[in-house]
Design a protein around this motif. Structure first.
Motif, PDB file in Angstrom:
ATOM      1  N   THR A   9       1.392  10.840  -0.245  1.00  0.00           N
ATOM      2  CA  THR A   9       0.032  10.013  -0.321  1.00  0.00           C
ATOM      3  C   THR A   9      -0.686  10.203   1.307  1.00  0.00           C
ATOM      4  O   THR A   9      -1.701  10.537   1.102  1.00  0.00           O
ATOM      5  CB  THR A   9       0.531   8.590  -0.176  1.00  0.00           C
ATOM      6  OG1 THR A   9       1.134   8.520  -1.653  1.00  0.00           O
ATOM      7  CG2 THR A   9      -0.934   7.990  -0.617  1.00  0.00           C
ATOM      8  N   THR A  10       0.193  10.355   2.357  1.00  0.00           N
ATOM      9  CA  THR A  10      -0.472  10.306   3.436  1.00  0.00           C
ATOM     10  C   THR A  10      -1.023  11.524   3.856  1.00  0.00           C
ATOM     11  O   THR A  10      -1.913  11.861   4.799  1.00  0.00           O
ATOM     12  CB  THR A  10       0.387  10.162   4.821  1.00  0.00           C
ATOM     13  OG1 THR A  10       1.522  11.286   4.798  1.00  0.00           O
ATOM     14  CG2 THR A  10       1.246   8.818   4.638  1.00  0.00           C
ATOM     15  N   SER A  53       4.258   5.652  -0.345  1.00  0.00           N
ATOM     16  CA  SER A  53       3.162   4.659  -0.179  1.00  0.00           C
ATOM     17  C   SER A  53       3.270   3.752   1.182  1.00  0.00           C
ATOM     18  O   SER A  53       2.363   3.279   1.589  1.00  0.00           O
ATOM     19  CB  SER A  53       3.076   3.757  -1.311  1.00  0.00           C
ATOM     20  OG  SER A  53       4.641   3.145  -1.680  1.00  0.00           O
ATOM     21  N   LYS A  73       0.560   2.998   3.758  1.00  0.00           N
ATOM     22  CA  LYS A  73      -0.051   1.656   4.210  1.00  0.00           C
ATOM     23  C   LYS A  73      -0.078   1.442   5.654  1.00  0.00           C
ATOM     24  O   LYS A  73      -0.801   0.765   6.341  1.00  0.00           O
ATOM     25  CB  LYS A  73       0.815   0.573   3.526  1.00  0.00           C
ATOM     26  CG  LYS A  73       0.199  -0.769   3.501  1.00  0.00           C
ATOM     27  CD  LYS A  73       1.105  -1.921   2.480  1.00  0.00           C
ATOM     28  CE  LYS A  73       0.951  -3.218   2.970  1.00  0.00           C
ATOM     29  NZ  LYS A  73       1.917  -3.764   2.285  1.00  0.00           N
ATOM     30  N   GLY A 116      -2.693   3.331   7.316  1.00  0.00           N
ATOM     31  CA  GLY A 116      -4.057   2.623   7.003  1.00  0.00           C
ATOM     32  C   GLY A 116      -4.802   3.638   6.022  1.00  0.00           C
ATOM     33  O   GLY A 116      -5.878   3.643   6.144  1.00  0.00           O
ATOM     34  N   SER A 154      -5.789   4.551   2.281  1.00  0.00           N
ATOM     35  CA  SER A 154      -5.954   3.744   1.085  1.00  0.00           C
ATOM     36  C   SER A 154      -6.403   4.580  -0.135  1.00  0.00           C
ATOM     37  O   SER A 154      -7.343   5.513   0.056  1.00  0.00           O
ATOM     38  CB  SER A 154      -6.836   2.386   1.009  1.00  0.00           C
ATOM     39  OG  SER A 154      -8.026   2.661   1.245  1.00  0.00           O
ATOM     40  N   ASN A 170      -7.538   4.638  -4.178  1.00  0.00           N
ATOM     41  CA  ASN A 170      -8.019   3.831  -5.470  1.00  0.00           C
ATOM     42  C   ASN A 170      -7.526   4.391  -6.665  1.00  0.00           C
ATOM     43  O   ASN A 170      -7.999   5.616  -7.158  1.00  0.00           O
ATOM     44  CB  ASN A 170      -9.592   3.832  -5.701  1.00  0.00           C
ATOM     45  CG  ASN A 170      -9.994   3.150  -6.822  1.00  0.00           C
ATOM     46  OD1 ASN A 170      -9.246   2.899  -7.747  1.00  0.00           O
ATOM     47  ND2 ASN A 170     -11.339   2.719  -6.620  1.00  0.00           N
ATOM     48  N   GLN A 195      -9.326   6.760   1.246  1.00  0.00           N
ATOM     49  CA  GLN A 195     -10.077   6.624   2.565  1.00  0.00           C
ATOM     50  C   GLN A 195      -8.925   6.733   3.717  1.00  0.00           C
ATOM     51  O   GLN A 195      -7.630   6.083   3.576  1.00  0.00           O
ATOM     52  CB  GLN A 195     -10.301   5.139   2.542  1.00  0.00           C
ATOM     53  CG  GLN A 195     -11.611   5.006   1.890  1.00  0.00           C
ATOM     54  CD  GLN A 195     -12.524   3.747   2.072  1.00  0.00           C
ATOM     55  OE1 GLN A 195     -11.783   2.699   2.411  1.00  0.00           O
ATOM     56  NE2 GLN A 195     -13.574   3.695   1.934  1.00  0.00           N
TER      57      GLN A 195
END
Ligand SMILES: Nc1nc2c(ncn2[C@@H]2O[C@H](COP(=O)(O)OP(=O)(O)OP(=O)(O)O)[C@@H](O)[C@H]2O)c(=O)[nH]1
Ligand SMILES: [Mg+2]
Lengths: 595, 81
Positions: A89-90, A116, A120, A123, A125, A127, A195
């Motif tokens: 994700t990052t 995840s 988090k 920072g 995020s 959707n 984001q």
């Protein structure tokens, strides 16, 4: 049986997820390219047995390195019923390209946005609902390492398996020419759903890197840490090993000797002095093995391997290798076999072969056992860890020398581009799993080679029965005597020669063989060896052990990975020659200096 | 807007990728690691003894040799950062 394939870029957590799903023990590490071949496990999902397949990471579907070939062949030969696409994700802003490429293959896909927890923390995020709608695929945010989001994802996987398996496009490659389209699609999806803060808040990695990758402190720190670690392993492991060896001796005297007293003399000897002494002496090293691999697990999972590649690439480049080759040498400290396989990530065959030629000089954990035993027997407690460390340095020097000599035969111009992942720390579960994995591996080797090896050594040292055990009249004595013209100039006596011959099969046997040859175990064995040898002979023996062929498994891997008999033969011949020459130079040099 | 190669950047400097002149295989790998024209890139550090470079592109840190970096054209100061 339905098949679920784990696909994704390297180092995204596929193997971590595989372990979570199957309870399996795939190797995990913070290094792109830990998994280089496929591994499968079966689990019960929604009432049916399902096969889960862990695959090497791929950057795209164009790659042709040997690990990427594994994936291409797999996809070519079997259409998985479901592809689990795992993205970090990052790094979603770049990894989505692979997802879009895979989407074109028209497979049944469930997307897992992994890590995840890190996203988090940094920072970032996402959707997920919107992304899922835009891409028309089920997408889940999970943490394979800590388990968050996993139950929901598993439910979706179970559901997706009910869909019929689509036939996959015949020609993978022709499907993939529309990269232009992928780029715009990627920008569109990311813009609406992800984001990323302007500055990532991963301060820890940045701060650590400032020290670890310091222009002139980086390398001293590397060697200092390495020294401290081996000192630590020695300090904690060696007493444990003697303690356990003592326990085995006690068990023998109090339980086994009385119990077997009724058996014929020869059989008693074989069972007690042969199998029991041999195997117990080797088994006493299990705590050291566990300790060592707990440490390896920490290093491999920390992300430091990539840093080591960064620090050493300048030197490696001059040797015709690159930073990854150095990392393979470090991995070889554990076991040379996975390190040899790890070279699959290299695209240039010449570089791959050259790296495979130097890896067998990496001081693996089996050789470490021999060295710990010998140094503890012959050197003072203060000097012993330094002696072991000097052998690690010798192992680097042998690798460097080999590369220098052979680099012209293996010329290459492989580009060097590698990801530097953030620092991570393994969970307790991951460390225990790794420790268990290595103990199991050790026990397998033990049952396969070590028992057979020590039985053979016992027979050789006791036949013919008329001869005094381990004397010159036994088979072992004759063999040792036959080789004396070769080994006497390097200070290696008949007994050690027999141990070396068996060490060719696996280095664990060396100590087991000595226990059998001397008919002693534990403290008595180290005492006897300490009496018979002086430190020059012992060091010469250790140098030889370090440099000659590590074990049969390594030879088999050299052959299966290179598929070149000539190459395997070169590796064998060179390591034997180097071992003899170095031991000879050391032994004669030390004697000439009056030691 | 002076255009240079990535290899010429100093640690701490940022730039925008203009073009990549690498052979097919390397180009694909760079794409997968996030090197695309128009992307911002930051030079983090350069290893001593003309060792590799560490650059940050988006959220990914990548190391590459100076010879590879020389194949990547960048333009400095376009965005004023
Ligand atoms: N923070 C965090 N780390 C994770 C997570 N999943 C995996 N990791 C770590 O990411 C690193 C890579 O994990 P692996 O499972 O070896 O990745 P892989 O995709 O199998 O990698 P290759 O086999 O090299 O392709 C390891 O250090 C893991 O501990 C996660 O959810 N969160
Ligand atoms: Mg893996």
């Amino acid at each position: 049986m339905k098949r679920v394939a784990l696909l994704g870029m390297p180092n995204t957590g596929k193997s971590t997820l595989f372990n979570r799903m199957t309870g399996g023990a795939a190797r995990v590490g913070n290094w792109p390219g830990i998994t280089v071949e496929l591994l499968s496990g079966k689990i019960l999902l929604g009432g049916d047995m399902v096969e889960i397949i862990d695959l090497p990471g791929i950057y795209d579907l164009h790659g042709f390195s040997d690990d990427e070939q594994v994936v291409r062949h797999f996809l070519h030969d079997n259409v998985p019923d479901l592809a689990l696409v795992i993205l970090n994700t990052t790094q979603i802003e770049r990894q989505m390209s692979l997802l879009l490429q895979l989407k074109q293959l028209d497979m049944n896909i469930v997307v897992l946005l992994n890590m995840s927890d890190e996203a988090k923390k940094f920072g970032i995020s996402v959707n997920v609902a919107k992304m899922s709608a835009l891409l028309e695929m089920p997408i889940f945010l999970i943490s394979a390492k800590y388990g968050r989001g996993y139950p929901e994802a598993l439910q979706a996987i179970t559901k997706a398996l009910r869909y019929p398996t689509p036939g996959m496009a015949e020609q993978l490659r022709s499907q993939l020419e529309q990269d232009q389209h992928i780029e715009t699609e990627m920008a569109r999806v990311l813009k609406h759903t992800v984001q990323v803060p302007v500055r990532l808040s991963d301060n820890l990695t940045e701060k650590l890197d400032r020290v670890m990758l310091h222009p002139w402190l980086g390398l001293p720190i590397f060697f200092a840490v390495m020294y401290l670690v081996f000192q630590g392993i020695f300090m904690f492991g060696q007493p444990l090993q003697t303690g356990i060896a003592g326990l085995f001796t006690w068990l023998r005297e109090t339980a086994l000797v009385p119990a077997l007293g009724g058996l014929p003399q020869v059989l008693q000897g074989l069972l007690l002095d042969g199998i029991y002494n041999g195997v117990a002496t080797v088994a006493a090293f299990i705590p050291i093995i566990i300790l060592f691999f707990l440490f390896m697990a920490m290093v491999e999972d920390s992300g430091y391997l990539s840093r080591a590649a960064f620090l050493m690439d300048a030197l490696m480049a001059r040797l015709g290798l690159d930073g990854r080759g150095f990392v393979m040498l470090l991995m070889g400290f554990g076991c040379n076999v996975p390190a040899l396989m790890g070279t699959r990530v290299m695209r240039s065959r010449a570089m791959r072969l050259l790296t495979m030629l130097v890896i067998p000089f990496s001081l693996c954990s089996a050789r470490l056992q021999v060295f710990i035993f010998f140094t503890a027997a012959l050197f003072s407690p203060k000097a012993a860890p330094i002696v072991v460390f000097s052998l690690y340095l010798f192992s680097f020097v042998a690798a460097i020398l080999t590369a220098l000599i052979f680099k012209h035969q293996f010329k290459n111009n492989e580009p060097f581009v590698l990801e530097l992942p953030p620092y991570r720390f393994p969970t307790l579960r991951q460390m225990v799993l790794r420790g268990w994995l290595e103990v199991r591996h050790f026990l397998r080797r033990a049952t396969k080679f070590i028992v057979a090896g020590v039985i053979l050594v016992w027979l050789l040292t006791h036949l013919p029965l008329s001869a005094a055990p381990a004397s010159a009249d036994t088979l072992a004595g004759m063999i040792g005597g036959f080789f004396q013209p070769v080994f006497a100039p390097v200070g290696i006596n008949e007994q050690l020669t027999i141990a070396l011959i068996f060490g060719f099969i696996a280095k664990e046997i060396v100590i087991g063989a000595l226990a059998v040859i001397y008919g002693l175990s534990g403290d008595a064995l180290s005492g006897a060896i300490g009496q018979q040898l002086d430190w020059v002979q012992a060091y010469s023996f250790m140098l030889f052990t370090l440099l000659y062929t590590p074990c049969l498994a390594t030879v088999a891997t050299l052959q299966s990975e290179s598929k070149l008999l000539k190459f395997t033969a070169l590796s064998l011949a060179w390591s034997l020659a180097l071992a003899w020459l170095v031991s000879f130079a050391f032994y004669q040099g030390a004697r000439a200096l009056g030691y | 807007m002076p255009s240079t190669t990535l290899a010429a950047l100093h640690p701490g400097e940022t730039a925008t990728i203009v073009s990549i002149h690498a052979e097919e295989a390397l180009h694909q790998r760079l794409l997968a690691l996030g090197f695309r024209s128009g992307k911002h890139i930051e030079m983090i550090r350069k290893a001593s003894f003309s060792g590799p470079l560490q650059v940050r592109i988006g959220t990914t840190d990548v190391m590459l040799r100076r010879s590879e970096a020389a194949k990547i054209m960048v333009c400095q100061g376009a965005s004023g950062t």
